[in-house]
Scaffold this active site. Structure first.
Site, PDB file in Angstrom:
ATOM      1  N   GLU A 180      -3.204 -37.613  17.401  1.00 41.65           N
ATOM      2  CA  GLU A 180      -4.453 -37.038  17.880  1.00 41.65           C
ATOM      3  C   GLU A 180      -5.558 -38.055  18.170  1.00 41.65           C
ATOM      4  O   GLU A 180      -6.410 -37.805  19.017  1.00 41.65           O
ATOM      5  CB  GLU A 180      -4.969 -36.011  16.862  1.00 41.65           C
ATOM      6  CG  GLU A 180      -4.109 -34.767  16.719  1.00 41.65           C
ATOM      7  CD  GLU A 180      -4.132 -33.890  17.966  1.00 41.65           C
ATOM      8  OE1 GLU A 180      -5.186 -33.841  18.649  1.00 41.65           O
ATOM      9  OE2 GLU A 180      -3.098 -33.259  18.265  1.00 41.65           O
ATOM     10  N   SER A 458       4.152  18.069 -19.944  1.00 42.59           N
ATOM     11  CA  SER A 458       4.459  17.848 -21.364  1.00 42.59           C
ATOM     12  C   SER A 458       3.969  16.515 -21.907  1.00 42.59           C
ATOM     13  O   SER A 458       4.065  16.278 -23.121  1.00 42.59           O
ATOM     14  CB  SER A 458       5.973  17.957 -21.584  1.00 42.59           C
ATOM     15  OG  SER A 458       6.416  19.261 -21.280  1.00 42.59           O
TER      16      SER A 458
END
Length: 767
Positions: A180, A458
């Protein structure tokens, strides 16, 4: 004429002088303005950092219940890699009876843990040895780094993992600069030669094929400007790059670039910086990347969308191979490493695997708890470190059990569209380890575990019996309850005639057996004796906040709660009657590792340890010979306590259970509340069993507290009796509330005590 010309020249010169002065003033103003912008952002906090949500840091000790496969599964959840040779952090190798790996370095709170080369040995589902291979020493324990659940953005859709320059591998830095900006350390932010070269190439090509921007210019564009292509934007970029290069060092600029560079998109989140990109593409930290992976990262910079390795793999590989070639030509890598690297596949993890790494149901609870911490200044949100009780191993086991069991039930019973919720918590701390809110673990919609309000059936019964047992002078586990048809009429004249599940009646039944077998009518009779209001009061003690009308039907579970609420109720039972507020978040730290908040260590003994023991004893019997006895058949030798729950027409199938360390709640049903041919035992309990089979449960110990002893009771009268009578049952009881035991020697019920069977030692030696 000459005077007129001279006058014109003087005026023109004066105009140009003034114009130049104005231009210089304007340029200085622009420079001052840009400099202020750069200084404001670059010298302060450059980025709004996401908050990081971490799971629990695991500590495994010698002799802990853990299998070799469990450890491997945990390592793989943390993105460790199987390797023939363990060379770097993140590598592991499986041997016949051991696992060798290099534990990554990590930070926790304000402490740093160095990498560690370990060998962990196993035998019979337990750890039998831990060796530090570097020091050649035996250890009593080792830790694994916490799982990173997610990063939560506050005010932007940018995501990043900040890295320091010294954390970045040299091979990556050299490759970046070579590809770059070769003259990065020589120019002053702008490279006229690079610009001229790029212009010449573009003119020859007739289109833009090469850029002349330096890394500094790229950084300026990403941090301060837009992607708009214009001469004005390029001029701004150049001026700001010169200012940036003047004001800051090359190292500061390079570090900022590495954290800012755009490298892809994950839905709405942009992937910024090489630290996050390494995780996004390879599920690895930077320091574990190979040359071929570094080459791909650098190659992507040129065009993250164009070279997206998931959408355009051939194009991405071609770009990667070109970068590898440049690396070899510039001696960044050896010819041998080049040949090896170019032969490697892209090895990018699929996006669907990334999705599997997120746990939206658990994050819902984290976000809800954070929202309640209103005293945390939003300024601290940037970079917050949020520590939770999340256990990736428990979460994945729970998810797998839910998905597998629902498929099996649907196939066996020709059903579809079953849904589920499951939560797991540490019984002692109340810390939530796992949450499943949908059969699809990655679903980010309605969270049934936290928000589904369903009748609990229950599951309420232990709290009815518990309320009775708190009146120790009136009730014991041997107390006799009526099991006959009953009809209750309210003030409006409406009648309610509860029935048992099997439509049968036994006449009378002990309190213990009524709970163990989950028999409805005796439960209602007991609840009416002690008062529905008393049961509701008990539920409130167990942190049930909903308003509950005092109707008799409450006694059979006509109470709507979320699985989250049920977990809180049963966690207190598992913790011997000590209620700890269940929670996901344990602590919050700033980005600088200062503690901002910690979960308060509050606990409350809401029922006596004695009564808690009696209920735990009863619920242990449920898993041995009662409605959950299939648990004992599936896991012989393992000790649990638990309770099944079923509502009318099977609309809701529940199971709540616990071993020594974990409490779990499972719900199964349909979102449309349609009836199903399922009970708690044939639905939710199966998920619980599958989950327990995937781990090594810790047997429930249930130490008998002081004041509770095993005593004999007459099965028919529940009378406290001396041993030796017929028809007795031995049960735990709160002794200081018992009447004196009665002898039956004079009542004709005496029987001769049976001779105790001799042990093999006594038989061997004639004892």
């Amino acid at each position: 004429m000459s005077d007129h010309t001279d006058s014109f020249k003087r005026r023109l010169f004066s105009f140009f002088i003034k114009l130049t002065i104005v231009a210089l003033i304007l340029l200085v103003a622009i420079v001052i303005y840009f400099d202020a912008q750069i200084k404001d952002k670059f010298s302060g906090q450059k980025w709004q950092l996401p908050a990081q949500v971490f799971g629990v840091a695991h500590t495994y000790r010698d002799r802990d219940a853990l299998t070799k496969n469990d450890l491997v599964a945990h390592l793989e959840l943390l993105d460790y890699r199987a390797s023939a040779q363990v060379r770097q952090p993140g590598d592991y190798k499986v041997n016949t009876d051991s696992v060798e790996f290099i534990r990554r370095a990590y930070s926790l709170y304000r402490e740093t843990f160095a990498e560690q080369r370990l060998t962990v040995s196993f035998r019979k589902h337990r750890i039998t040895g831990i060796v530090d291979n570097e020091q050649q020493t035996q250890l009593s324990a080792f830790t694994l780094e916490p799982y990173l659940l997610d990063r939560l953005q506050a005010n932007s859709y940018e995501d990043r993992v900040l890295v320091e320059l010294q954390q970045v591998p040299n091979i990556l830095l050299h490759t970046l600069l070579t590809i770059e900006d070769r003259k990065f350390f020589d120019h002053h932010g702008v490279s006229p030669m690079a610009i001229a070269r790029a212009m010449w190439v573009n003119v020859q090509a007739g289109r833009t094929v090469q850029g002349g921007s330096t890394l500094t210019q790229q950084l300026v564009k990403n941090m301060f400007l837009t992607n708009q292509r214009s001469l004005l934007r390029k001029a701004k970029e150049a001026i700001m790059a010169l200012i940036l290069d003047t004001r800051y060092s090359k190292e500061e600029i390079l570090q900022a670039y590495l954290n800012e560079v755009y490298l892809g998109q994950n839905n709405r989140r942009s992937i910024n910086g090489v630290g996050l990109a390494s995780q996004f593409y390879f599920a690895k930290p930077l320091n574990e990347l190979g040359a071929h992976e570094i080459a791909l990262l650098i190659g992507i910079i040129k065009g993250p969308s164009y070279y997206d390795p998931r959408r355009n793999p051939e194009r991405a590989k071609e770009r990667r191979d070109l970068v590898l070639q440049v690396m070899a030509e510039n001696a960044i890598i050896s010819p041998e490493l080049y040949q090896y690297s170019i032969s490697q596949p892209l090895s990018v993890i699929p996006l669907k695997d990334l999705k599997k790494r997120r746990f939206p149901a658990y994050l819902d609870q984290v976000k809800a708890e954070l929202a309640r911490l209103s005293h945390l200044d939003t300024e601290f949100y940037s970079g917050l470190k949020i520590y939770t009780h999340f256990d990736p191993l428990a979460q994945n086991r729970a998810q797998a059990s839910v998905q597998k069991t629902l498929r099996e039930i649907e196939q066996q019973r020709n059903l579809n569209e079953l849904q589920a919720a499951m939560l797991i918590a540490d019984s002692r701390s109340g810390g939530i380890k796992a949450i499943v809110g949908d059969r699809d673990a990655s679903y980010e919609g309605f969270n049934r575990a936290l928000n589904a309000q369903r009748n609990i059936g229950s599951l309420i019964k232990p709290y009815v019996f518990l309320t009775a047992l708190e009146s120790a002078n009136s009730y014991t586990l041997a107390s006799i309850l009526q099991d006959k048809p009953i009809k209750l009429t309210n003030q409006q004249g409406k009648t309610w005639a509860p029935e048992n599940f099997d439509k049968k009646f036994s006449g009378q039944i002990s309190l213990l057996d009524a709970l163990v077998d989950s028999v409805n009518v005796p439960t209602v009779n007991l609840g009416m004796q002690i008062g529905v209001e008393g049961v509701i009061k008990t539920l409130k003690k167990f942190s049930v906040k909903q308003s509950i009308p005092a109707y008799p039907s409450v006694l059979l579970g006509s109470v709507t709660l979320a699985p989250f609420d049920v977990l809180q109720m049963y966690q207190a039972l598992a913790n011997d009657g000590i209620l700890r507020k269940q929670h996901a978040v344990s602590a919050v730290y700033s980005n600088e590792n200062y503690q901002l908040w910690q979960q308060p260590d509050r606990s409350q003994q809401i029922i006596s340890e004695k009564v808690a023991y009696l209920i735990n004893y009863s619920l242990n019997q449920v898993t041995k010979r009662g409605s959950a006895k299939s648990l004992r058949r599936a896991l012989p030798g393992a000790q649990f306590a638990g309770k099944t729950g079923t509502t009318n027409d099977g609309r809701d199938s529940w199971f709540a259970g616990y071993d020594e360390i974990e409490t779990a709640v499972v719900w199964l049903g349909k979102d449309n509340n349609q009836g199903l041919p399922l009970t708690g035992a044939s639905g939710a309990l199966k998920v619980f069993i599958d989950y327990q089979k995937s781990r090594t449960p810790e047997n429930l110990t249930m130490a008998i507290p002081e004041g509770v002893e095993m005593r004999y009771f007459d099965k028919e009268t529940a009378r406290h009796s001396l041993p030796g009578c017929k028809n007795l049952v031995l049960l735990p009881a709160i002794v200081d509330a018992l009447p004196e035991p009665k002898s039956c020697a004079d009542s004709g019920q005496w029987r001769e005590p049976e001779a105790e069977e001799k042990t093999w030692l006594e038989r061997l030696f004639g004892g």
